[in-house]
Design an enzyme around this catalytic site. Structure first.
Site, PDB file in Angstrom:
ATOM      1  N   ARG A 129     -87.008 -31.555 -54.007  1.00 54.31           N
ATOM      2  CA  ARG A 129     -85.917 -31.226 -54.941  1.00 54.31           C
ATOM      3  C   ARG A 129     -84.588 -31.109 -54.201  1.00 54.31           C
ATOM      4  NH1 ARG A 129     -89.197 -27.483 -59.146  1.00 54.31           N
ATOM      5  NH2 ARG A 129     -89.427 -29.159 -60.652  1.00 54.31           N
TER       6      ARG A 129
ATOM      7  N   LYS B  44    -103.884 -31.311 -72.042  1.00 53.43           N
ATOM      8  CA  LYS B  44    -103.955 -30.911 -73.444  1.00 53.43           C
ATOM      9  C   LYS B  44    -103.219 -31.846 -74.372  1.00 53.43           C
ATOM     10  CE  LYS B  44    -102.830 -26.488 -72.836  1.00 53.43           C
ATOM     11  NZ  LYS B  44    -102.198 -25.345 -73.345  1.00 53.43           N
TER      12      LYS B  44
ATOM     13  N   GLY C 277     -94.343 -32.944 -64.477  1.00 53.49           N
ATOM     14  CA  GLY C 277     -94.440 -32.375 -63.136  1.00 53.49           C
ATOM     15  C   GLY C 277     -95.664 -32.836 -62.366  1.00 53.49           C
TER      16      GLY C 277
ATOM     17  N   GLY D 173     -90.969 -30.611 -67.693  1.00 53.52           N
ATOM     18  CA  GLY D 173     -90.885 -30.403 -69.135  1.00 53.52           C
ATOM     19  C   GLY D 173     -89.613 -30.978 -69.739  1.00 53.52           C
TER      20      GLY D 173
HETATM   21  P1  ADP Z   1     -97.671 -33.507 -66.464  1.00 53.41           P
HETATM   22  O1  ADP Z   1     -97.314 -32.259 -65.697  1.00 53.41           O
HETATM   23  O2  ADP Z   1     -97.487 -34.745 -65.651  1.00 53.41           O
HETATM   24  O3  ADP Z   1     -97.006 -33.567 -67.798  1.00 53.41           O
HETATM   25  P2  ADP Z   1    -100.026 -32.292 -67.577  1.00 53.41           P
HETATM   26  O4  ADP Z   1     -99.542 -30.948 -67.136  1.00 53.41           O
HETATM   27  O5  ADP Z   1    -100.015 -32.610 -69.005  1.00 53.41           O
HETATM   28  O6  ADP Z   1     -99.258 -33.436 -66.770  1.00 53.41           O
HETATM   29  O7  ADP Z   1    -101.550 -32.496 -67.132  1.00 53.41           O
HETATM   30  C1  ADP Z   1    -102.009 -32.267 -65.841  1.00 53.41           C
HETATM   31  C2  ADP Z   1    -103.352 -31.616 -65.838  1.00 53.41           C
HETATM   32  O8  ADP Z   1    -104.292 -32.325 -66.636  1.00 53.41           O
HETATM   33  C3  ADP Z   1    -103.935 -31.565 -64.451  1.00 53.41           C
HETATM   34  O9  ADP Z   1    -104.034 -30.211 -64.061  1.00 53.41           O
HETATM   35  C4  ADP Z   1    -105.295 -32.218 -64.588  1.00 53.41           C
HETATM   36  O10 ADP Z   1    -106.315 -31.584 -63.843  1.00 53.41           O
HETATM   37  C5  ADP Z   1    -105.555 -32.109 -66.072  1.00 53.41           C
HETATM   38  N1  ADP Z   1    -106.538 -33.110 -66.506  1.00 53.41           N
HETATM   39  C6  ADP Z   1    -106.449 -34.433 -66.453  1.00 53.41           C
HETATM   40  N2  ADP Z   1    -107.583 -35.025 -66.890  1.00 53.41           N
HETATM   41  C7  ADP Z   1    -108.435 -34.030 -67.242  1.00 53.41           C
HETATM   42  C8  ADP Z   1    -109.778 -33.984 -67.760  1.00 53.41           C
HETATM   43  N3  ADP Z   1    -110.473 -35.095 -68.000  1.00 53.41           N
HETATM   44  N4  ADP Z   1    -110.307 -32.772 -67.967  1.00 53.41           N
HETATM   45  C9  ADP Z   1    -109.620 -31.649 -67.726  1.00 53.41           C
HETATM   46  N5  ADP Z   1    -108.361 -31.615 -67.248  1.00 53.41           N
HETATM   47  C10 ADP Z   1    -107.764 -32.795 -66.998  1.00 53.41           C
HETATM   48 MG    MG Z   2     -98.029 -30.247 -65.865  1.00 54.38          MG
END
Ligand code: ADP
Ligand code: MG
Length: 400
Positions: free
Chosen positions: A45, A208, A357, A380
């Site tokens: 960062r 999620k 993130g 976010g």
């Molecule tokens: P970003 O920060 O890029 O937006 P998210 O926070 O939505 O991504 O998602 C990241 C999380 O999703 C990670 O902690 C990862 O372990 C979890 N994840 C990905 N695939 C699965 C799965 N099949 N089951 C449970 N958790 C998962």
């Molecule tokens: Mg995340």
């Protein structure tokens, strides 16, 4: 859409310029220190804000940097959240001294700002040590603005919040977008406006579905294909009546998932095979399957899915990737994410923008962030921006 950049501030030589940066970096105990001293754990960062800081220094500005770090309770100094270690690391990166003042916007900060010479840099203490920052408090914002004559927002990752530094200060001082905020707007804007070159595909994963519904809904009409993996895909598969074993899913969203699938039609591409195991922490006996066994969890997309996603992604001109396709923090469940990320990064006919993130962290861990079209620093904020929401910190900046 575009925001006024630093050039619009005119002559900055000799002027005190307050720059809101996002230096919310992880700290770790400094090596060889027994007295609890901390050091910056990951400096990306800081690196991302160097263009703005260098540009202002080179132009002779007196640069005052302000950021938050971590989640202090607010209203008092908490040494574990001090910005001091950040000043040290920034000074190394910049190749120039960075002064540090253990005060946010009080008398000591005012004095330190007043002592700056042309081209010098000062870092303020953690803005969230003042309760008014997080509350978007007018009086605190004005006090902070009082340190400077001009304002630059280079903290895209905070701009979706109503924090005083990004919303009040630009109302008081002549303001502009820093280099980083300008790049974020230029790179994320076309995804949001539907002006990105087509075919335009979205790769979505992550834990999620609930987190991703707004961005899915906003992008669905503007894209040609939506590739879904990760934890969110199992709510869709369950809604199709498939056995998903113990895979993560959201029972309360089954109807919503059906509705999204009906609306997206053949645009929505779901996994056709999976890597399963007893749990993310126990990969022993993990296996690749097409039909999910009742007692296992799906923790990554399988090889057929990887191949199918890549085959169809190859025809895309623009891709927005948000959300890891498996539990990428744990080997071997990082492979789906890594294959797709490498494919996107190395395919020069695809302009890939990475948001979120964890996705950005996955690209950095692979060492291929420079192969991507753009890796947003927003977390976010990048999602909110892409789904068309007004970011208060960006909206507060004058249009170009
Ligand atoms: P970003 O920060 O890029 O937006 P998210 O926070 O939505 O991504 O998602 C990241 C999380 O999703 C990670 O902690 C990862 O372990 C979890 N994840 C990905 N695939 C699965 C799965 N099949 N089951 C449970 N958790 C998962
Ligand atoms: Mg995340």
């Amino acid at each position: 859409m575009a925001k006024r950049g630093i050039e619009a501030l005119g002559q900055v030589r000799g002027k005190r310029v307050l720059v809101r940066v996002d230096f919310n970096v992880p700290l770790r105990p400094a090596s060889g220190s027994s007295s609890g001293e901390m050091a910056v754990g990951d400096d990306y960062r800081l690196v991302m804000s160097l263009p703005t800081i260098r540009r202002l220094r080179d132009a002779g500005a007196r640069v005052i940097l302000g950021s938050h770090l971590g989640r202090p309770s607010g209203g008092k100094v908490e040494p574990e959240f001090s910005m001091k270690p950040v000043a040290e690391r920034l000074s190394q990166l910049l190749g120039a001294p960075v002064r540090f003042v253990p005060d946010v916007a009080g008398e000591a900060a005012k004095q330190a700002a007043g002592e700056l010479k042309d081209g010098e840099v000062l870092l303020l203490e953690n803005l969230r040590f003042e309760k008014g920052e997080k509350k978007g408090d007018e009086a605190f914002g004005k006090q902070l603005a009082g340190l400077a004559e001009l304002f630059v927002n280079d903290a895209f990752g905070v701009s979706h919040r109503g924090d005083a530094s990004v919303t009040v200060v630009p109302k008081v001082l002549p303001a502009a977008a820093g280099e980083l905020v300008a790049k974020e707007v230029v790179n994320l804007g076309p995804l949001r406006d539907g002006t990105a070159p087509r075919p335009f595909g979205v790769v979505m994963g992550g834990g999620k579905l609930a987190d991703k519904i707004p961005v899915l809904e906003a992008l669905a009409p503007k894209v040609d294909a939506i590739f879904v993996g990760g934890g969110m895909s199992y709510t869709f598969l369950k809604a199709q009546g498939k056995e998903i074993g113990r895979s993560r899913h959201e029972p309360e969203l089954l109807d919503e998932a059906k509705r999204i699938m009906a609306a997206a039609g053949s645009k929505l591409v779901l996994p056709i095979d999976h890597v399963v195991a007893a749990s993310p922490d126990d990969p022993t006996g993990y296996a690749v399957v097409e039909d999910l066994p009742g007692d296992r969890m799906a923790l990554d997309i399988g090889p057929k899915t990887i191949a199918e996603f890549c085959r169809r992604l190859a025809g895309m001109k623009t891709v927005f990737w948000n959300g890891p396709l498996g539990v990428f923090e744990k080997r071997p469940f990082n492979l789906g994410t890594n294959y797709i990320a490498s494919f996107l990064g190395f395919s020069k006919s695809i302009h890939t923008v990475v948001g979120g993130g964890d996705s950005a962290a996955a690209a950095r861990e692979l060492g291929i962030e420079d192969q991507m079209g753009w890796v947003s620093t927003g977390g976010g904020a990048s999602l909110e921006f892409v789904q068309g929401e007004t970011l208060p910190g960006v909206a507060a900046l004058p249009d170009a």
